[in-house]
Design an enzyme around this catalytic site. Structure first.
Site, PDB file in Angstrom:
ATOM      1  N   ASP A  57      -5.092  -6.573   0.521  1.00  0.00           N
ATOM      2  CA  ASP A  57      -4.901  -7.991   0.512  1.00  0.00           C
ATOM      3  C   ASP A  57      -4.632  -9.228   0.294  1.00  0.00           C
ATOM      4  OD1 ASP A  57      -2.277  -8.779   0.322  1.00  0.00           O
ATOM      5  OD2 ASP A  57      -1.092  -7.345   2.242  1.00  0.00           O
TER       6      ASP A  57
ATOM      7  N   HIS B 216      -0.349  -2.649  -1.245  1.00  0.00           N
ATOM      8  CA  HIS B 216       0.995  -2.194  -1.796  1.00  0.00           C
ATOM      9  C   HIS B 216       1.557  -3.463  -2.772  1.00  0.00           C
ATOM     10  CE1 HIS B 216       2.613  -7.041   0.021  1.00  0.00           C
ATOM     11  NE2 HIS B 216       1.162  -6.933   0.750  1.00  0.00           N
TER      12      HIS B 216
ATOM     13  N   ASP C  64       4.979  -3.837  -2.982  1.00  0.00           N
ATOM     14  CA  ASP C  64       5.653  -3.952  -3.296  1.00  0.00           C
ATOM     15  C   ASP C  64       6.145  -5.973  -2.779  1.00  0.00           C
ATOM     16  OD1 ASP C  64       4.744  -4.052  -0.771  1.00  0.00           O
ATOM     17  OD2 ASP C  64       6.866  -4.349   0.011  1.00  0.00           O
TER      18      ASP C  64
ATOM     19  N   HIS D 129       4.888 -15.498  -1.592  1.00  0.00           N
ATOM     20  CA  HIS D 129       5.700 -15.943  -1.087  1.00  0.00           C
ATOM     21  C   HIS D 129       5.647 -17.405  -1.669  1.00  0.00           C
ATOM     22  CE1 HIS D 129       6.036 -12.805   2.666  1.00  0.00           C
ATOM     23  NE2 HIS D 129       4.714 -12.457   1.731  1.00  0.00           N
TER      24      HIS D 129
ATOM     25  N   ASP E  86       0.147 -11.620  -3.549  1.00  0.00           N
ATOM     26  CA  ASP E  86       0.582 -11.169  -2.966  1.00  0.00           C
ATOM     27  C   ASP E  86       1.231 -10.017  -3.328  1.00  0.00           C
ATOM     28  OD1 ASP E  86       0.774 -10.239  -0.358  1.00  0.00           O
ATOM     29  OD2 ASP E  86       2.643 -11.391   0.319  1.00  0.00           O
TER      30      ASP E  86
ATOM     31  N   GLU F 259       5.681  -2.901   2.484  1.00  0.00           N
ATOM     32  CA  GLU F 259       4.113  -3.611   3.620  1.00  0.00           C
ATOM     33  C   GLU F 259       5.670  -5.167   3.906  1.00  0.00           C
ATOM     34  OE1 GLU F 259       1.361  -6.997   4.752  1.00  0.00           O
ATOM     35  OE2 GLU F 259       3.100  -7.202   2.953  1.00  0.00           O
ATOM     36  N   GLU F 260       5.465  -5.892   2.861  1.00  0.00           N
ATOM     37  CA  GLU F 260       6.698  -6.616   3.025  1.00  0.00           C
ATOM     38  C   GLU F 260       7.803  -6.326   4.108  1.00  0.00           C
ATOM     39  OE1 GLU F 260       6.156  -9.454   1.932  1.00  0.00           O
ATOM     40  OE2 GLU F 260       4.241  -9.269   0.547  1.00  0.00           O
TER      41      GLU F 260
END
Length: 431
Positions: A183, A91, A93, A397, A125, A159-160
């Site tokens: 991921d 992903h 994002d 994150h 990530d 995805e987030e």
């Protein structure tokens, strides 16, 4: 030159030309594709589409949400019908940044810290995994490594925020004999549990003034009315009972006891202090094990809650209504992450483990992710898959998100070896 020698040269080039991979990562990090708010990935997806086109992929681009397109590239193998196909999925994002005052380095500029790590939002990530995967493919192509089976590269959105970018690619018809979701896994080879959110709503057929409370069945009067908020407390209690039951009766290797949870995350109810609450909605988040489907879990919860409601005189006539999942936490306030029960005996996993051992001279860790990713969508669609990527969850994150550049190189080398082996092996014939 033999194919084996070509692969060996491609793998060596990943290390000797690693700065090119970091340059690509720098470009990806510079694009602030935070989600939410999302709808901001068109430019970076265009960059990836151009990269894939230059490598000879046939590129498919379509809009999932305005401003957020999926990119899928297909490199058709020389013997597609007979050789194994592969999906590489990631992903584009990244997690929110918010106030960046606490960051040592600018979040949208790739920076090498004094500790040698690379810093920037998304490096762990999972733009690091995306850049390394694409660079691995680039080195295979430049060194003339032939692939008999199809190679499909997916850069998906959402995805987030629990958005269905990967599901959209599956619905568009993309499938393969195996999928690697690159991921964050710290180079562990992983399966995962699943997550689904749901809304449970209790609603009264009538709206009563606050002055009527003394006459409702709750307070002892003769009006068959009730507060939806108070009735929701019975449903919450029933969910707590079910959660405790799961903690005792359910288990799965690699997960601590009690990992199956039902979180009453948000409650909304009532309209005004002058009225008895005629509606109450509860938003729950449910975690379940890899050997469970979200359909099974939903049915179990609904059966349990409906039995509890049937024991209540008012809820029996005004039963709760359920709404599960959704394709976007942003658009629908709902999400699904299906589980992935890892097939440890799958031949593709054996090939991946062998590539890991060949490159790092050690045995890989095969375990379960404590988080969730899009990998479960492949399992749900019947496509065998594994979660395998660079980066540590502790840094994803986080403020000052970072990754070890050496691990990016190692990951790209392992993946290149895996692609060159798997996509040149014959498909297994089902008996």
């Amino acid at each position: 030159m033999s194919s084996v020698d070509r692969v060996r040269e491609a793998v060596a080039a990943i290390a000797s030309r690693q700065q090119e991979m970091f340059d690509l990562l720098e470009i990806l990090v510079s694009q602030p594709t935070v989600s939410p708010p999302a709808r901001n990935s068109d430019e970076v997806q265009g960059i990836l589409a151009d990269e894939l086109t230059q490598l000879g992929f046939e590129v498919d681009r379509w809009t999932v949400f305005p401003g957020d397109d999926n990119i899928v590239g297909r490199l058709t193998g020389t013997d597609s019908k007979q050789a194994n196909s592969l999906i590489i999925n990631g992903h584009i994002d990244v997690a929110e940044v918010g106030d960046d005052a606490g960051w040592t380095y600018p979040p949208f500029s790739l920076t090498k810290g004094s500790d040698g790590r690379l810093y920037g939002r998304g490096v762990a990530d999972m733009k690091g995994g995306m850049a390394a995967s694409l660079f691995a493919v680039k080195m295979l192509r430049e060194h003339g490594v032939p692939l008999k089976g199809d190679l499909i590269f997916q850069s998906v959105i959402g995805e987030e925020a629990g958005e269905a970018g990967t599901l959209s690619a599956i619905e568009r018809g993309y499938t393969a004999d195996y999928a690697v979701v690159v991921d964050t896994s710290n180079l562990h080879m992983q399966g995962q549990g699943g997550v689904i959110t749901g809304w449970i709503t209790v609603e009264s057929p009538v709206t009563l003034h606050d002055g009527m409370r003394a006459r409702t069945i709750h307070a002892g009067g003769r009006v068959h009315g009730a507060s939806a908020i108070e009735k929701m407390t019975k449903i919450i209690a029933s969910l707590q009972d079910l959660e405790r039951h799961w903690a005792v009766m359910k288990s799965y290797p690699g997960f601590p006891a009690g990992s199956t949870t039902i979180n009453p995350a948000v409650i909304e109810g009532g309209r005004h202090a002058a009225f008895i609450a005629d509606r109450c909605a509860l938003w729950i988040t449910v975690h379940f094990y890899p050997n469970e489907s979200y359909e099974e879990v939903v049915k179990e919860i609904e059966d349990h809650v409906n039995r509890a409601a049937a024991a209540d005189l008012w809820l029996r006539e005004n039963p709760p209504v359920f709404r599960w999942g959704g394709r976007s936490m942003i658009e629908e306030r709902g999400e699904i992450f299906p589980s992935l029960e890892l097939d440890v005996n799958h031949p593709a996993l054996s090939v991946l483990k062998s590539a890991y051992e060949q490159q790092l001279q050690q045995t890989p860790v095969v375990d379960m992710s404590p988080s969730v990713t899009d990998a479960g969508w492949f399992a749900h669609a019947g496509i065998p898959a594994v979660l395998f990527g660079p980066g540590e969850l502790a840094h994803a994150h986080a403020v000052d998100e970072s990754i070890d550049p050496e691990q990016l190189v190692q990951f790209a080398q392992i993946l290149a070896t895996f692609i060159a082996t798997w996509c040149n092996q014959a498909k297994q014939v089902e008996e």
